[in-house]
Scaffold this motif. Structure first.
Motif, short mmCIF file in Angstrom:
data_model
loop_
_atom_site.label_atom_id
_atom_site.label_comp_id
_atom_site.label_asym_id
_atom_site.label_seq_id
_atom_site.Cartn_x
_atom_site.Cartn_y
_atom_site.Cartn_z
N MET A 57 38.20 35.11 31.75
CA MET A 57 39.18 36.15 31.49
C MET A 57 40.45 35.86 32.27
SD MET A 57 37.07 38.96 33.69
CE MET A 57 35.58 37.97 33.44
N LYS A 58 41.59 36.34 31.75
CA LYS A 58 42.85 36.14 32.45
C LYS A 58 42.95 37.12 33.63
CE LYS A 58 45.40 34.37 28.44
NZ LYS A 58 46.53 34.60 27.52
N ILE A 59 43.94 36.90 34.50
CA ILE A 59 44.07 37.66 35.74
C ILE A 59 44.20 39.16 35.51
CG2 ILE A 59 46.60 37.37 35.91
CD1 ILE A 59 46.16 37.06 38.98
N ARG B 184 39.03 44.96 35.55
CA ARG B 184 37.58 45.14 35.64
C ARG B 184 37.10 45.27 37.07
NH1 ARG B 184 34.30 40.93 32.06
NH2 ARG B 184 32.62 42.15 33.00
N SER B 185 37.78 44.60 38.00
CA SER B 185 37.33 44.59 39.39
C SER B 185 37.95 45.72 40.22
CB SER B 185 37.67 43.26 40.05
OG SER B 185 39.08 43.06 40.10
N GLY B 186 39.03 46.34 39.71
CA GLY B 186 39.69 47.41 40.45
C GLY B 186 40.60 46.91 41.55
N VAL B 187 40.96 45.63 41.48
CA VAL B 187 41.87 45.03 42.47
C VAL B 187 43.19 44.73 41.77
CG1 VAL B 187 42.24 43.03 43.97
CG2 VAL B 187 39.97 44.05 43.81
N THR B 188 44.29 44.90 42.46
CA THR B 188 45.59 44.69 41.81
C THR B 188 45.86 43.21 41.56
OG1 THR B 188 46.82 44.49 43.89
CG2 THR B 188 46.53 46.72 42.99
N VAL B 189 46.69 42.93 40.58
CA VAL B 189 47.11 41.55 40.28
C VAL B 189 47.82 40.97 41.49
CG1 VAL B 189 48.65 40.14 38.86
CG2 VAL B 189 47.25 41.92 37.77
N LYS B 190 48.63 41.77 42.15
CA LYS B 190 49.36 41.31 43.35
C LYS B 190 48.39 40.81 44.42
CE LYS B 190 52.81 42.82 46.72
NZ LYS B 190 53.64 43.97 47.20
N THR B 191 47.30 41.54 44.61
CA THR B 191 46.29 41.14 45.61
C THR B 191 45.64 39.82 45.21
OG1 THR B 191 45.83 43.42 46.26
CG2 THR B 191 44.11 41.81 46.70
N GLY C 183 44.38 30.67 49.42
CA GLY C 183 43.15 29.90 49.23
C GLY C 183 41.88 30.67 49.45
N LEU C 184 41.97 32.01 49.48
CA LEU C 184 40.79 32.83 49.72
C LEU C 184 39.96 32.98 48.45
CD1 LEU C 184 39.22 34.60 51.70
CD2 LEU C 184 40.72 36.51 51.10
N LEU C 185 40.62 33.24 47.33
CA LEU C 185 39.93 33.36 46.04
C LEU C 185 40.78 32.70 44.96
CD1 LEU C 185 37.66 34.43 44.22
CD2 LEU C 185 38.92 36.59 44.05
N LYS C 186 40.46 31.47 44.68
CA LYS C 186 41.19 30.75 43.64
C LYS C 186 40.50 30.94 42.29
CE LYS C 186 43.70 27.26 46.23
NZ LYS C 186 44.97 27.79 45.70
N PRO C 187 41.25 31.05 41.22
CA PRO C 187 40.62 31.20 39.89
C PRO C 187 39.79 29.96 39.56
CG PRO C 187 42.96 30.75 39.69
CD PRO C 187 42.72 31.00 41.14
N SER C 188 38.79 30.16 38.73
CA SER C 188 37.90 29.04 38.37
C SER C 188 38.67 27.90 37.72
CB SER C 188 36.81 29.53 37.42
OG SER C 188 35.99 30.48 38.08
N ASP D 254 33.37 34.59 40.06
CA ASP D 254 34.48 35.05 40.90
C ASP D 254 34.30 36.52 41.32
OD1 ASP D 254 35.88 32.61 40.86
OD2 ASP D 254 36.63 33.06 38.85
N PHE D 255 33.56 37.30 40.50
CA PHE D 255 33.27 38.68 40.87
C PHE D 255 32.42 38.72 42.14
CE2 PHE D 255 34.20 39.81 36.38
CZ PHE D 255 35.11 40.83 36.63
N LEU D 256 31.45 37.80 42.26
CA LEU D 256 30.58 37.75 43.43
C LEU D 256 31.39 37.45 44.69
CD1 LEU D 256 27.83 37.68 44.84
CD2 LEU D 256 27.62 35.28 44.15
N LYS D 257 32.30 36.49 44.57
CA LYS D 257 33.12 36.12 45.72
C LYS D 257 34.06 37.27 46.09
CE LYS D 257 35.43 32.06 47.59
NZ LYS D 257 35.95 30.69 47.31
N LEU D 258 34.60 37.93 45.09
CA LEU D 258 35.49 39.06 45.35
C LEU D 258 34.74 40.20 46.03
CD1 LEU D 258 38.29 40.34 45.06
CD2 LEU D 258 37.61 41.15 42.80
N GLN D 259 33.50 40.40 45.62
CA GLN D 259 32.68 41.44 46.26
C GLN D 259 32.49 41.13 47.74
OE1 GLN D 259 28.99 40.70 47.07
NE2 GLN D 259 29.25 42.47 48.39
N GLN D 260 32.24 39.87 48.06
CA GLN D 260 32.07 39.47 49.46
C GLN D 260 33.35 39.73 50.25
OE1 GLN D 260 30.98 35.37 48.99
NE2 GLN D 260 28.80 35.80 48.76
N ILE D 261 34.48 39.36 49.66
CA ILE D 261 35.77 39.57 50.33
C ILE D 261 36.00 41.06 50.59
CG2 ILE D 261 38.29 39.40 50.03
CD1 ILE D 261 37.72 36.85 48.33
#
Length: 386
Positions: free
Chosen positions: A1-3, A9-16, A24-29, A43-50
Protein backbone atom coordinates in the motif's frame (compact mmCIF):
# COMPACT_ATOMS: atom_id res chain seq x y z
CA UNK A 1 0.00 0.00 0.00
CA UNK A 2 1.10 3.59 -0.56
CA UNK A 3 2.05 5.88 2.35
CA UNK A 4 -1.39 7.56 2.52
CA UNK A 5 -3.25 4.28 2.95
CA UNK A 6 -0.63 2.95 5.39
CA UNK A 7 -0.93 6.12 7.48
CA UNK A 8 -4.73 5.91 7.49
CA UNK A 9 -4.80 2.26 8.51
CA UNK A 10 -2.15 2.62 11.21
CA UNK A 11 -3.40 5.92 12.68
CA UNK A 12 0.00 7.59 12.21
CA UNK A 13 0.38 10.79 10.20
CA UNK A 14 2.14 10.87 6.82
CA UNK A 15 4.48 13.50 8.27
CA UNK A 16 5.55 11.08 11.01
CA UNK A 17 6.14 8.27 8.50
CA UNK A 18 8.24 10.58 6.31
CA UNK A 19 10.33 11.52 9.35
CA UNK A 20 10.81 7.86 10.33
CA UNK A 21 11.94 7.15 6.76
CA UNK A 22 14.36 10.10 6.78
CA UNK A 23 16.09 8.99 10.02
CA UNK A 24 16.14 5.32 8.99
CA UNK A 25 13.80 4.17 11.75
CA UNK A 26 11.05 2.79 9.50
CA UNK A 27 11.83 2.63 5.82
CA UNK A 28 9.15 1.47 3.37
CA UNK A 29 9.55 -2.04 2.02
CA UNK A 30 10.19 -0.58 -1.45
CA UNK A 31 10.09 2.57 -3.53
CA UNK A 32 8.69 2.65 -7.05
CA UNK A 33 10.61 4.15 -9.97
CA UNK A 34 8.38 7.20 -9.71
CA UNK A 35 9.31 7.63 -5.99
CA UNK A 36 6.20 6.26 -4.28
CA UNK A 37 6.81 4.65 -0.90
CA UNK A 38 5.27 1.18 -0.67
CA UNK A 39 4.52 -0.44 2.71
CA UNK A 40 3.55 -4.04 3.47
CA UNK A 41 2.07 -6.00 6.37
CA UNK A 42 5.50 -6.53 8.01
CA UNK A 43 5.87 -2.76 8.36
CA UNK A 44 2.83 -2.73 10.67
CA UNK A 45 4.73 -4.98 13.12
CA UNK A 46 7.74 -2.68 13.12
CA UNK A 47 5.53 0.37 13.55
CA UNK A 48 3.82 -1.28 16.51
CA UNK A 49 7.21 -1.82 18.15
CA UNK A 50 8.17 1.82 17.56
CA UNK A 51 4.86 3.09 18.95
CA UNK A 52 5.09 0.91 22.08
CA UNK A 53 8.71 1.80 22.82
CA UNK A 54 7.96 5.48 22.26
CA UNK A 55 5.03 5.24 24.67
CA UNK A 56 7.23 3.85 27.46
CA UNK A 57 9.63 6.78 27.12
CA UNK A 58 12.46 5.67 24.82
CA UNK A 59 13.96 8.26 22.49
CA UNK A 60 13.88 7.64 18.74
CA UNK A 61 17.63 6.91 18.74
CA UNK A 62 17.15 4.34 21.54
CA UNK A 63 14.24 2.78 19.64
CA UNK A 64 16.35 2.58 16.49
CA UNK A 65 19.09 0.72 18.36
CA UNK A 66 16.59 -1.61 20.01
CA UNK A 67 14.80 -2.74 16.85
CA UNK A 68 17.51 -2.31 14.20
CA UNK A 69 20.78 -3.17 15.95
CA UNK A 70 20.05 -5.34 18.96
CA UNK A 71 19.60 -8.48 16.88
CA UNK A 72 16.85 -9.77 19.16
CA UNK A 73 14.26 -12.15 17.80
CA UNK A 74 10.55 -11.30 17.72
CA UNK A 75 9.65 -13.34 20.80
CA UNK A 76 12.31 -11.59 22.89
CA UNK A 77 11.27 -8.19 21.55
CA UNK A 78 7.67 -8.82 22.66
CA UNK A 79 8.93 -9.92 26.10
CA UNK A 80 10.98 -6.71 26.46
CA UNK A 81 8.03 -4.54 25.46
CA UNK A 82 5.68 -6.40 27.81
CA UNK A 83 8.08 -6.01 30.72
CA UNK A 84 8.55 -2.30 30.00
CA UNK A 85 4.79 -1.77 29.86
CA UNK A 86 4.39 -3.61 33.19
CA UNK A 87 6.94 -1.22 34.72
CA UNK A 88 5.01 1.70 33.26
CA UNK A 89 1.82 0.29 34.75
CA UNK A 90 3.42 0.08 38.22
CA UNK A 91 4.60 3.66 37.93
CA UNK A 92 1.12 4.85 36.90
CA UNK A 93 -0.38 2.94 39.84
CA UNK A 94 2.06 4.75 42.18
CA UNK A 95 0.96 8.09 40.77
CA UNK A 96 -2.72 7.15 41.11
CA UNK A 97 -2.09 6.18 44.75
CA UNK A 98 -0.64 9.62 45.44
CA UNK A 99 -3.60 11.30 43.70
CA UNK A 100 -6.03 9.20 45.79
CA UNK A 101 -4.21 10.24 48.95
CA UNK A 102 -4.36 13.90 47.90
CA UNK A 103 -8.05 13.57 47.01
CA UNK A 104 -8.87 12.04 50.39
CA UNK A 105 -6.95 14.82 52.16
CA UNK A 106 -8.88 17.39 50.15
CA UNK A 107 -12.22 15.80 51.13
CA UNK A 108 -11.22 15.81 54.80
CA UNK A 109 -9.81 19.34 55.02
CA UNK A 110 -11.38 20.97 51.93
CA UNK A 111 -7.97 21.81 50.45
CA UNK A 112 -4.87 20.04 49.16
CA UNK A 113 -1.67 20.66 51.11
CA UNK A 114 1.25 22.02 49.06
CA UNK A 115 3.36 19.04 50.17
CA UNK A 116 0.86 16.69 48.50
CA UNK A 117 1.16 18.63 45.25
CA UNK A 118 4.96 18.50 45.49
CA UNK A 119 4.71 14.74 46.07
CA UNK A 120 2.63 14.32 42.91
CA UNK A 121 5.05 16.36 40.83
CA UNK A 122 8.09 14.48 42.17
CA UNK A 123 6.71 10.99 41.64
CA UNK A 124 5.37 11.71 38.17
CA UNK A 125 8.74 13.07 37.06
CA UNK A 126 11.24 10.99 38.99
CA UNK A 127 11.22 7.67 37.11
CA UNK A 128 12.47 9.05 33.80
CA UNK A 129 15.07 11.31 35.42
CA UNK A 130 16.45 8.53 37.63
CA UNK A 131 16.79 6.13 34.68
CA UNK A 132 18.59 8.83 32.72
CA UNK A 133 20.86 9.52 35.70
CA UNK A 134 22.04 5.91 35.94
CA UNK A 135 22.42 4.93 32.30
CA UNK A 136 26.17 4.73 33.00
CA UNK A 137 28.58 5.29 35.89
CA UNK A 138 29.63 8.74 34.62
CA UNK A 139 27.56 10.72 37.15
CA UNK A 140 28.57 8.45 40.03
CA UNK A 141 32.24 9.00 39.19
CA UNK A 142 31.83 12.78 39.07
CA UNK A 143 30.24 12.80 42.52
CA UNK A 144 32.84 10.42 43.94
CA UNK A 145 35.55 12.78 42.70
CA UNK A 146 34.29 15.66 44.88
CA UNK A 147 34.08 13.36 47.91
CA UNK A 148 37.77 12.49 47.43
CA UNK A 149 38.49 15.98 48.86
CA UNK A 150 36.87 15.02 52.18
CA UNK A 151 39.26 15.62 55.09
CA UNK A 152 37.64 12.66 56.87
CA UNK A 153 39.64 9.94 55.14
CA UNK A 154 37.46 7.07 56.34
CA UNK A 155 36.37 5.27 53.18
CA UNK A 156 32.56 5.26 52.97
CA UNK A 157 32.20 1.72 51.62
CA UNK A 158 34.66 0.29 54.15
CA UNK A 159 32.85 2.15 56.93
CA UNK A 160 29.52 0.70 55.75
CA UNK A 161 30.93 -2.82 55.49
CA UNK A 162 32.31 -2.61 59.03
CA UNK A 163 28.86 -1.63 60.33
CA UNK A 164 27.31 -4.81 58.94
CA UNK A 165 27.13 -8.23 60.53
CA UNK A 166 26.76 -11.26 58.26
CA UNK A 167 25.77 -14.55 59.94
CA UNK A 168 27.57 -17.72 58.83
CA UNK A 169 26.40 -18.84 55.38
CA UNK A 170 24.07 -15.85 55.24
CA UNK A 171 21.98 -15.13 52.16
CA UNK A 172 22.44 -11.47 51.21
CA UNK A 173 20.57 -9.26 48.74
CA UNK A 174 21.86 -5.83 47.77
CA UNK A 175 19.33 -3.57 46.08
CA UNK A 176 20.74 -0.80 43.88
CA UNK A 177 24.26 -2.23 43.91
CA UNK A 178 25.43 0.30 41.33
CA UNK A 179 28.92 -0.53 40.12
CA UNK A 180 29.55 -2.95 43.02
CA UNK A 181 31.76 -0.59 45.05
CA UNK A 182 30.77 -2.04 48.43
CA UNK A 183 32.13 -5.47 47.52
CA UNK A 184 35.08 -4.28 45.43
CA UNK A 185 36.39 -2.05 48.23
CA UNK A 186 36.04 -4.91 50.74
CA UNK A 187 37.09 -7.79 48.49
CA UNK A 188 39.65 -9.10 50.99
CA UNK A 189 37.04 -9.35 53.75
CA UNK A 190 34.27 -11.27 51.96
CA UNK A 191 33.48 -14.62 53.55
CA UNK A 192 33.43 -17.20 50.75
CA UNK A 193 30.47 -19.00 52.37
CA UNK A 194 28.18 -15.99 51.93
CA UNK A 195 25.52 -16.21 49.21
CA UNK A 196 25.44 -12.71 47.67
CA UNK A 197 22.87 -11.49 45.13
CA UNK A 198 23.62 -8.11 43.59
CA UNK A 199 20.74 -6.29 41.95
CA UNK A 200 19.96 -2.97 40.30
CA UNK A 201 17.12 -1.54 38.21
CA UNK A 202 19.75 -0.49 35.62
CA UNK A 203 21.17 -3.12 33.26
CA UNK A 204 24.14 -0.83 32.63
CA UNK A 205 25.03 -0.71 36.33
CA UNK A 206 24.78 -4.50 36.63
CA UNK A 207 27.00 -4.97 33.59
CA UNK A 208 29.65 -2.63 35.03
CA UNK A 209 29.45 -4.31 38.45
CA UNK A 210 29.80 -7.79 36.96
CA UNK A 211 32.84 -6.74 34.94
CA UNK A 212 34.39 -4.97 37.93
CA UNK A 213 33.92 -7.88 40.34
CA UNK A 214 34.99 -10.70 38.02
CA UNK A 215 38.53 -10.62 39.45
CA UNK A 216 37.21 -11.30 42.97
CA UNK A 217 37.24 -14.92 44.10
CA UNK A 218 33.54 -15.08 44.89
CA UNK A 219 30.49 -16.39 43.05
CA UNK A 220 28.11 -13.42 42.95
CA UNK A 221 24.58 -13.68 41.53
CA UNK A 222 23.36 -10.74 39.43
CA UNK A 223 19.73 -9.83 38.80
CA UNK A 224 17.77 -6.86 37.51
CA UNK A 225 15.26 -6.04 40.27
CA UNK A 226 12.64 -3.40 40.96
CA UNK A 227 12.62 -2.84 44.74
CA UNK A 228 8.82 -2.53 44.69
CA UNK A 229 8.49 -6.07 43.34
CA UNK A 230 11.31 -8.34 44.56
CA UNK A 231 11.06 -11.70 42.73
CA UNK A 232 11.88 -13.94 45.72
CA UNK A 233 9.82 -15.95 48.19
CA UNK A 234 9.08 -14.81 51.75
CA UNK A 235 12.06 -15.12 54.09
CA UNK A 236 14.63 -15.69 51.32
CA UNK A 237 17.39 -13.50 52.76
CA UNK A 238 19.11 -12.97 56.10
CA UNK A 239 20.40 -9.53 55.11
CA UNK A 240 19.16 -6.88 52.65
CA UNK A 241 21.34 -3.86 51.81
CA UNK A 242 20.30 -0.60 50.13
CA UNK A 243 22.90 2.16 49.88
CA UNK A 244 21.55 5.62 49.06
CA UNK A 245 18.78 4.35 46.78
CA UNK A 246 15.53 3.99 48.76
CA UNK A 247 14.65 7.64 48.16
CA UNK A 248 14.72 7.00 44.39
CA UNK A 249 11.95 4.36 44.60
CA UNK A 250 8.59 5.90 43.55
CA UNK A 251 6.66 3.99 46.22
CA UNK A 252 8.96 3.77 49.27
CA UNK A 253 6.28 2.14 51.43
CA UNK A 254 5.79 -0.66 48.92
CA UNK A 255 9.54 -1.25 48.66
CA UNK A 256 9.95 -1.47 52.44
CA UNK A 257 7.04 -3.90 52.63
CA UNK A 258 8.73 -6.07 50.00
CA UNK A 259 12.10 -5.90 51.80
CA UNK A 260 10.49 -6.96 55.06
CA UNK A 261 8.70 -9.81 53.27
CA UNK A 262 11.87 -11.32 51.77
CA UNK A 263 13.82 -11.03 55.04
CA UNK A 264 13.94 -14.09 57.28
CA UNK A 265 12.72 -13.75 60.90
CA UNK A 266 15.34 -11.71 62.76
CA UNK A 267 16.88 -10.61 59.46
CA UNK A 268 18.49 -7.17 59.14
CA UNK A 269 18.00 -4.39 56.61
CA UNK A 270 21.02 -2.09 56.26
CA UNK A 271 19.99 1.13 54.53
CA UNK A 272 22.10 4.28 54.10
CA UNK A 273 20.97 7.85 53.49
CA UNK A 274 22.11 11.47 53.72
CA UNK A 275 21.27 14.05 56.34
CA UNK A 276 19.22 17.01 55.18
CA UNK A 277 22.19 19.11 56.42
CA UNK A 278 24.65 17.37 54.11
CA UNK A 279 26.13 19.61 51.36
CA UNK A 280 24.12 22.59 52.64
CA UNK A 281 26.94 25.10 51.93
CA UNK A 282 27.10 23.96 48.30
CA UNK A 283 23.32 24.10 48.00
CA UNK A 284 23.31 27.66 49.36
CA UNK A 285 26.03 28.72 46.91
CA UNK A 286 24.12 27.16 44.00
CA UNK A 287 20.86 28.80 45.08
CA UNK A 288 22.57 32.17 45.47
CA UNK A 289 23.91 31.80 41.92
CA UNK A 290 20.61 30.64 40.36
CA UNK A 291 17.62 31.31 42.68
CA UNK A 292 14.44 29.23 42.45
CA UNK A 293 15.80 26.73 39.92
CA UNK A 294 15.94 23.74 42.26
CA UNK A 295 19.68 23.78 42.99
CA UNK A 296 19.22 24.38 46.72
CA UNK A 297 18.57 20.76 47.71
CA UNK A 298 19.91 17.22 47.54
CA UNK A 299 17.23 16.20 45.06
CA UNK A 300 15.03 13.26 46.02
CA UNK A 301 17.12 12.34 49.09
CA UNK A 302 14.82 14.25 51.45
CA UNK A 303 12.17 11.60 50.79
CA UNK A 304 14.20 9.29 53.06
CA UNK A 305 17.03 10.79 55.11
CA UNK A 306 18.68 10.75 58.53
CA UNK A 307 16.02 13.02 59.97
CA UNK A 308 12.89 11.16 58.80
CA UNK A 309 14.16 7.63 58.10
CA UNK A 310 13.49 6.12 61.52
CA UNK A 311 9.81 7.13 61.46
CA UNK A 312 9.40 5.58 58.00
CA UNK A 313 11.18 2.33 58.93
CA UNK A 314 9.30 1.87 62.22
CA UNK A 315 6.17 0.89 60.33
CA UNK A 316 7.92 -2.25 59.09
CA UNK A 317 10.77 -3.13 61.47
CA UNK A 318 10.92 -3.90 65.18
CA UNK A 319 14.28 -2.44 66.22
CA UNK A 320 16.23 0.35 64.51
CA UNK A 321 19.76 1.54 65.32
CA UNK A 322 21.52 4.42 63.57
CA UNK A 323 25.21 5.06 62.90
CA UNK A 324 26.39 8.46 61.55
CA UNK A 325 29.51 9.44 59.61
CA UNK A 326 30.42 13.15 59.56
CA UNK A 327 32.89 14.78 57.22
CA UNK A 328 34.01 18.00 55.59
CA UNK A 329 35.01 18.60 51.97
CA UNK A 330 37.65 21.31 51.56
CA UNK A 331 38.33 22.22 47.93
CA UNK A 332 40.20 25.15 46.36
CA UNK A 333 39.20 24.46 42.77
CA UNK A 334 35.84 25.19 41.16
CA UNK A 335 35.90 22.34 38.62
CA UNK A 336 35.09 19.35 40.89
CA UNK A 337 32.32 21.33 42.61
CA UNK A 338 30.74 22.38 39.30
CA UNK A 339 31.00 18.84 37.93
CA UNK A 340 29.34 17.44 41.05
CA UNK A 341 26.39 19.82 40.98
CA UNK A 342 25.97 19.52 37.20
CA UNK A 343 25.88 15.72 37.47
CA UNK A 344 22.87 15.68 39.82
CA UNK A 345 19.31 15.18 38.61
CA UNK A 346 18.34 18.79 39.25
CA UNK A 347 21.69 20.25 38.13
CA UNK A 348 21.89 18.34 34.84
CA UNK A 349 19.06 20.41 33.36
CA UNK A 350 20.18 23.77 34.79
CA UNK A 351 23.98 23.84 34.73
CA UNK A 352 24.55 23.46 31.01
CA UNK A 353 26.17 25.60 28.33
CA UNK A 354 26.88 29.21 29.24
CA UNK A 355 25.20 28.93 32.66
CA UNK A 356 27.66 26.18 33.65
CA UNK A 357 30.56 28.46 32.64
CA UNK A 358 29.02 31.31 34.64
CA UNK A 359 28.68 29.03 37.70
CA UNK A 360 32.36 28.10 37.35
CA UNK A 361 33.37 31.79 37.30
CA UNK A 362 31.05 32.46 40.25
CA UNK A 363 32.77 29.76 42.34
CA UNK A 364 36.24 30.87 41.25
CA UNK A 365 35.46 34.34 42.59
CA UNK A 366 34.18 32.81 45.84
CA UNK A 367 37.40 30.78 46.24
CA UNK A 368 39.51 33.84 45.46
CA UNK A 369 37.73 35.72 48.24
CA UNK A 370 37.51 32.93 50.86
CA UNK A 371 40.49 30.70 49.99
CA UNK A 372 38.43 27.53 49.51
CA UNK A 373 34.94 26.05 49.54
CA UNK A 374 34.02 24.13 52.70
CA UNK A 375 31.15 21.64 52.39
CA UNK A 376 29.62 19.61 55.23
CA UNK A 377 28.97 15.91 54.63
CA UNK A 378 26.76 13.84 56.88
CA UNK A 379 25.47 10.38 56.07
CA UNK A 380 24.09 7.50 58.09
CA UNK A 381 23.27 3.83 58.19
CA UNK A 382 20.02 2.50 59.62
CA UNK A 383 20.16 -1.04 60.98
CA UNK A 384 16.56 -2.23 60.91
CA UNK A 385 15.74 -5.64 62.36
CA UNK A 386 12.67 -7.65 61.37
Amino acid sequence: MKIGEFAKRSGVTVKTLLHYDKIGLLKPSEKTDSGYRIYCEDDFLKLQQITTLKFIGLSLSEISHTINESGENLEHMITIQKKALEEKKKHIESVIAVFNKAENKAKESKFIDVNNLINIIKITNMEKSVKEQYKSDKNLNLRSNLHSYNINKIDWDKWCFNQMYFPDQAKILELGCGVGKLWYKNKDSINKELSITLSDFSKSMLKIAKNRLKEIDHEFTYQEINAEDIPYKDGSFDVVIAQHMIYFVPNIEKALSEIRRVLSPGGIFYVTANSCKSMYELNELAESFAPNLGLDSNGFSNRFDLENGRAILQKYFNKIDIEVLDGKIIVNSAEPVVSYKASTIQGSSVLIGERKKEFTRYLEEYIKKHGNISITTKACMFKAKK
